[in-house]
Design a protein around this motif. Structure first.
Motif, PDB file in Angstrom:
ATOM      1  N   LEU A 161       0.801  -0.920   0.163  1.00 22.83           N
ATOM      2  CA  LEU A 161      -0.112   0.000  -0.047  1.00 22.83           C
ATOM      3  C   LEU A 161       0.704   1.654  -0.373  1.00 22.83           C
ATOM      4  O   LEU A 161       2.020   1.269   0.530  1.00 22.83           O
ATOM      5  CB  LEU A 161      -0.900   0.162   1.334  1.00 22.83           C
ATOM      6  CG  LEU A 161      -1.566  -1.492   1.356  1.00 22.83           C
ATOM      7  CD1 LEU A 161      -2.968  -1.135   2.732  1.00 22.83           C
ATOM      8  CD2 LEU A 161      -2.928  -1.101   0.263  1.00 22.83           C
ATOM      9  N   GLU A 165      -1.281   5.726   2.781  1.00 21.06           N
ATOM     10  CA  GLU A 165      -2.510   5.338   3.203  1.00 21.06           C
ATOM     11  C   GLU A 165      -2.474   4.174   4.690  1.00 21.06           C
ATOM     12  O   GLU A 165      -3.010   4.605   5.118  1.00 21.06           O
ATOM     13  CB  GLU A 165      -3.130   4.388   2.134  1.00 21.06           C
ATOM     14  CG  GLU A 165      -4.148   3.449   2.229  1.00 21.06           C
ATOM     15  CD  GLU A 165      -5.468   3.749   2.029  1.00 21.06           C
ATOM     16  OE1 GLU A 165      -6.003   4.401   3.319  1.00 21.06           O
ATOM     17  OE2 GLU A 165      -5.660   4.533   0.979  1.00 21.06           O
ATOM     18  N   LYS A 166      -1.120   3.663   4.266  1.00 18.58           N
ATOM     19  CA  LYS A 166      -0.385   3.038   5.787  1.00 18.58           C
ATOM     20  C   LYS A 166      -0.520   4.285   6.414  1.00 18.58           C
ATOM     21  O   LYS A 166      -1.057   3.776   8.160  1.00 18.58           O
ATOM     22  CB  LYS A 166       0.436   2.270   5.706  1.00 18.58           C
ATOM     23  CG  LYS A 166       0.912   1.732   4.695  1.00 18.58           C
ATOM     24  CD  LYS A 166       2.118   0.823   4.312  1.00 18.58           C
ATOM     25  CE  LYS A 166       2.180  -0.796   3.211  1.00 18.58           C
ATOM     26  NZ  LYS A 166       3.710  -1.834   4.356  1.00 18.58           N
ATOM     27  N   LEU A 185      -8.884  -1.957   0.476  1.00 19.18           N
ATOM     28  CA  LEU A 185      -7.540  -1.763  -0.269  1.00 19.18           C
ATOM     29  C   LEU A 185      -7.343  -2.642  -0.910  1.00 19.18           C
ATOM     30  O   LEU A 185      -7.163  -2.476  -2.162  1.00 19.18           O
ATOM     31  CB  LEU A 185      -6.551  -1.237   0.343  1.00 19.18           C
ATOM     32  CG  LEU A 185      -7.545   0.537   1.081  1.00 19.18           C
ATOM     33  CD1 LEU A 185      -6.274   0.597   2.641  1.00 19.18           C
ATOM     34  CD2 LEU A 185      -6.742   1.267   0.014  1.00 19.18           C
TER      35      LEU A 185
END
Length: 192
Positions: A161, A165-166, A185
């Protein structure tokens, strides 16, 4: 609590393990101090700048980590393995003369433990497949495949990812909300 802050281009969550290579004097000094004082440090995502640069901005939410192993690597660098302990908020930060970032941190409340709802039944299977990879297996992380925090944290770290986003997944405090986002996701990754 005042601790060293280590900005990286990656995210670690509680229970996650990350191998690091240290070569800069500021980080070798940090390691020595942490081992002597039996203290950890905070890993946080780099917002702007370079990992080895002296000027860097970083996110205020990170993970307090403890050193669980260290060794001299074949390339001559010092290798350490750290394990995430708890999520923290960096309330104030500054830089020492040697370039080491320090911060005052507050530990965030522990997330509520929850069983994995049936709607997310595929996520533990995906995580089991990731754990079969030799590099991940070598880290020796433990995971509870029936528990939402554990599965969500490991998937956040291991899925391919975007780092922002993480970071958003790290900042979530509800494990079921994190699983819901991870499922979205994962479906997007499968669609290509």
């Amino acid at each position: 609590m005042k601790v060293p802050v280590f900005p990286l281009n990656s995210v670690v969550l509680p229970g996650g393990r990350v191998p690091l290579q240290l070569f800069e004097p500021r980080y070798i000094d940090m390691l020595t101090r942490c081992l002597k004082e039996d203290q950890g440090f905070v890993i946080t995502l780099l917002r702007d700048g370079e990992e080895s640069g002296r000027v860097a901005s970083f996110y205020e939410t990170g993970t307090y980590v403890r050193i669980i192993d260290f060794q001299q690597l074949e390339n001559g660098l010092l290798g350490i393995t750290v394990e995430g302990d708890a999520k923290v908020s960096i309330t104030r930060s500054w830089q020492q003369d040697d370039g080491l970032n320090l911060g005052e941190v507050a530990f965030l409340p522990a997330e509520t433990r929850a069983d994995i709802p049936l709607v997310f039944h595929e996520l533990p299977s995906v995580l089991r497949a990731l754990f079969r990879h030799p590099v991940i297996d070598e880290l020796g992380m433990s995971v509870d495949y029936d528990e939402a925090c554990s599965v969500g944290w490991r998937l956040t770290e291991l899925l391919p990812l975007d780092k922002l986003e993480k970071q958003q997944l790290l900042e979530m405090q509800d494990p079921l909300t994190r699983l819901s986002r991870l499922q979205e996701l994962l479906e997007a990754l499968e669609e290509g």
